[in-house]
Design an enzyme around this catalytic site. Structure first.
Site, PDB file in Angstrom:
ATOM      1  N   ASP A 112       0.862  -1.176   0.000  1.00 35.42           N
ATOM      2  CA  ASP A 112       0.000   0.000   0.000  1.00 35.42           C
ATOM      3  C   ASP A 112       0.903   1.231   0.000  1.00 35.42           C
ATOM      4  OD1 ASP A 112      -2.235   1.702   0.381  1.00 35.42           O
ATOM      5  OD2 ASP A 112      -3.242   0.123   1.521  1.00 35.42           O
ATOM      6  N   GLU A 115      -6.286   4.431  -5.750  1.00 26.49           N
ATOM      7  CA  GLU A 115      -7.551   4.733  -5.069  1.00 26.49           C
ATOM      8  C   GLU A 115      -7.963   6.137  -5.484  1.00 26.49           C
ATOM      9  OE1 GLU A 115      -9.470   5.161  -0.574  1.00 26.49           O
ATOM     10  OE2 GLU A 115      -7.449   5.851  -1.008  1.00 26.49           O
TER      11      GLU A 115
HETATM   12  C1  GLC Z   1      -7.355   5.970   2.119  1.00 26.03           C
HETATM   13  C2  GLC Z   1      -7.321   4.745   2.978  1.00 26.03           C
HETATM   14  C3  GLC Z   1      -7.891   5.083   4.309  1.00 26.03           C
HETATM   15  C4  GLC Z   1      -7.029   6.157   4.931  1.00 26.03           C
HETATM   16  C5  GLC Z   1      -6.908   7.360   4.014  1.00 26.03           C
HETATM   17  C6  GLC Z   1      -5.778   8.248   4.453  1.00 26.03           C
HETATM   18  O1  GLC Z   1      -8.644   6.374   1.831  1.00 26.03           O
HETATM   19  O2  GLC Z   1      -7.964   3.696   2.331  1.00 26.03           O
HETATM   20  O3  GLC Z   1      -7.989   3.970   5.143  1.00 26.03           O
HETATM   21  O4  GLC Z   1      -7.547   6.573   6.159  1.00 26.03           O
HETATM   22  O5  GLC Z   1      -6.626   6.994   2.696  1.00 26.03           O
HETATM   23  O6  GLC Z   1      -4.553   7.611   4.199  1.00 26.03           O
END
Ligand code: GLC
Ligand code: CA
Length: 582
Positions: A131, A275
């Site tokens: 990640d 994302e």
């Molecule tokens: C993304 C992650 C989430 C996190 C945010 C800040 O949306 O999936 O879990 O809190 O980013 O890093």
């Protein structure tokens, strides 16, 4: 998750960039079409390490715990693990606040164990996605510790600092996704720094080439360890222009990703998934068109936010409307049909449990969980399974917001209660949509602590673990687990599932999601009843009286499509069509 404001704030996207990459860009339809990359027929399993398996009994999941479950994942048949962050972190946001990108948090294990996980997974043909959380760091990252020391510190420019307004207040009104201002005053240097998440997650300044280079170096360091790629956390925020109030889809976003691709993973055989809460299908194409050399695919959230209030967001849930959902999924299937690629998911560590949200977690838990799986896994794109989804884990109803152990739920609870929302109303929002629903420890068996840990788990366990757990699912050939196994196997066997064209069927039907996939003479019809009622269907002319092979079902095999069909509650099946029925 994030405030409506951030979704809507999109800078103009120019297509001019497409033509500026010398020989790379080609208009040939051939080159634009889905290539044979391994990740197109892969199925990915997301692990939230804190909650997956605890090997040393301290109550927190760890790498050794994951290694111990690799055989289980191999049995399921997945090809890739997306590992939520395991890096060194003060855990203000459970690891999405990183203080050292090149080390492992001690509660999760050691770098040697991480290397062992990569190797042990590889022995089972499983790759590991790390990640990549680079929109921000932790406030305990050495760069930030340096940056806040003085205005002329060499690391100052790694972050985003602005002077107060003349009255001392924050530079502007921008909000953090976790509640409160996006600006935090730093008394030592008399300036504010910018943070789109908690104040312990200062945003990196991607306009600074040194930041880019540091991140590229770190990515290559991980790639050299043999990882399978990256899931890129809130990556649509890195091109931001805070002075113009632009956070997602900023002007520098796509150039930054192209530079990242060229400097790191471009020449390697890996998967990258961004994302991107703000992506439309057209924007997703920019990310995932191979000729543009950005990412393999992105996560889009348009189908997810359909159950959120348009103004108020996730804390004021809205009923699921299947017709709207079909419209959204159909649009994404269509726009990314030939250029670009879809990722497919119902849930993740930030979202409620799929069966609670879209199915029936009570009477028809098993039927509806299987139905949801079938509906998703026959779509065109790469499917993602979130830990516990494969056994039909459900949401939880804890009495106190503290039990959800989540920076977002807590932050927004405080903010909204202060603004006059009632405790009851806020808790309903939390029951429906808190991230904590997905983060309760995994249910391995019916023993104490669900077989997750010998000690006291870091987070309360869902009390239904005695009934819903892996041991029970493995033993029962009719379980949700074995249904997922079948779906994963089918994707490997039928290229039509990976590459076939998508055609919606019964589009206007309010309870049934049906579609067809076709590749050459391979044709698969998928029919899913999204309701707990019997549904009588009249099939369209070109689907009547066809026989075929039953690929998967949740009420026993279906080999024939007549003219009329009666679907049981949440009934779902896929048929590979062959000849007209005799
Ligand atoms: C993304 C992650 C989430 C996190 C945010 C800040 O949306 O999936 O879990 O809190 O980013 O890093
Ligand atoms: Ca542990």
């Amino acid at each position: 998750m994030y405030s409506r404001r951030n979704f809507l704030k999109t800078a103009a996207i120019t297509t001019a960039g497409l033509f500026l990459q010398g020989g790379l860009y080609t208009t040939s339809a051939q080159a634009a079409q889905a290539g044979p990359e391994w990740w197109r027929n892969a199925v990915i399993y997301q692990i939230y390490p804190r909650s997956f398996a605890d090997a040393n009994g301290d109550g927190t999941g760890d790498l050794a715990g994951i290694i111990g479950k690799l055989d289980y994942l191999q049995t399921l048949g997945i090809n890739v693990i997306w590992l939520s962050p395991v890096f060194r972190s003060p855990m203000d946001d459970n690891g999405y606040d990183i203080s050292d990108y090149c080390d492992i948090a001690p509660e999760f294990g050691t770098l040697a164990e991480m290397e062992m996980l990569i190797a042990e997974a590889a022995r089972r043909d499983i790759r590991i996605l790390m990640d990549l959380v680079v929109n921000h760091t932790s406030d305990e990252h050495p760069w930030f510790i340096e940056a806040r020391k003085s205005r002329d510190n060499p690391y100052r420019d790694y972050y985003i600092w602005r002077a107060p307004r003349t009255d001392g207040s924050a530079p502007d009104e921008q909000r953090s996704n976790f509640g409160g201002s996006a600006w935090e005053f730093d008394a030592t240097t008399g300036e504010y720094y910018f943070h789109l998440f908690s104040k312990r997650q200062p945003d990196l300044n991607w306009a600074n080439p040194q930041v880019q280079q540091e991140v590229h170096r770190m990515m290559n360091w991980w790639l050299d360890k043999g990882i399978g790629g990256f899931r890129m956390d809130v990556i649509d925020l890195i091109g931001k222009d805070v002075d113009r109030g632009i956070t997602s889809n900023g002007p520098r976003l796509h150039p930054l990703l192209q530079e990242m691709n060229a400097a790191t993973f471009g020449a390697r055989d890996v998967l990258t998934v961004g994302e991107t809460w703000s992506a439309t299908p057209e924007i997703a194409k920019l990310y995932s068109e191979p000729a543009r050399r950005e990412l393999s695919m992105v996560f889009q959230f348009e189908h997810i936010t359909l159950t959120w209030d348009p103004q108020d967001g996730k804390w004021t849930p809205r009923a699921f409307d299947l017709r709207e959902f079909k419209g959204v999924i159909g649009k994404w299937q269509k726009v990314l049909a030939d250029i670009g690629w879809n990722s497919l998911f119902w849930n993740n560590h930030d979202l409620p449990r799929a069966v609670s949200k879209y199915g029936d977690p009570g009477r028809y838990r098993i039927e509806s969980a299987k139905m949801l799986a079938t509906a998703l896994h026959f779509l065109k794109g790469t499917p993602y399974i979130y830990q516990g989804e494969e056994i039909g884990m459900t949401n939880v109803r804890f009495e106190s917001v503290e039990d959800y152990q989540d920076a977002e739920s807590l932050g927004l609870y405080r903010e909204r209660i202060a603004a006059g929302v009632s405790h009851e109303a806020m808790m309903e929002g939390i029951y429906a949509n808190s991230r904590g629903n997905a983060r309760t420890p995994m249910h391995w068996d019916a023993s104490e602590h669900a077989g997750f840990s010998h000690g006291k788990p870091w987070m309360k366990i869902n009390p239904n673990y005695r009934e819903i757990n892996v041991a029970a699912a493995l033993d029962d050939p009719g379980s949700i687990f074995h249904h997922y196994r079948t779906l994963i196997r089918l994707r490997k066997e039928y290229p039509v599932i990976v590459y076939g064209d998508y055609r919606p069927l019964l589009d206007a039907h309010p309870q049934v999601f049906a579609y067809e996939r076709q590749l050459g003479d391979q044709r698969i019809v998928v029919i899913n009843n999204f309701s707990g009622q019997l549904v009588e269907l009249e099939l369209p002319a070109d689907l009547r009286d066809l026989a075929g092979e039953s690929l998967v079902s949740n009420y026993g095999p279906r080999n024939v499509l007549g003219r009329h069909l009666t679907l049981q509650p949440y009934e779902s099946f896929a048929i590979a069509l062959g000849t007209p029925a005799a």
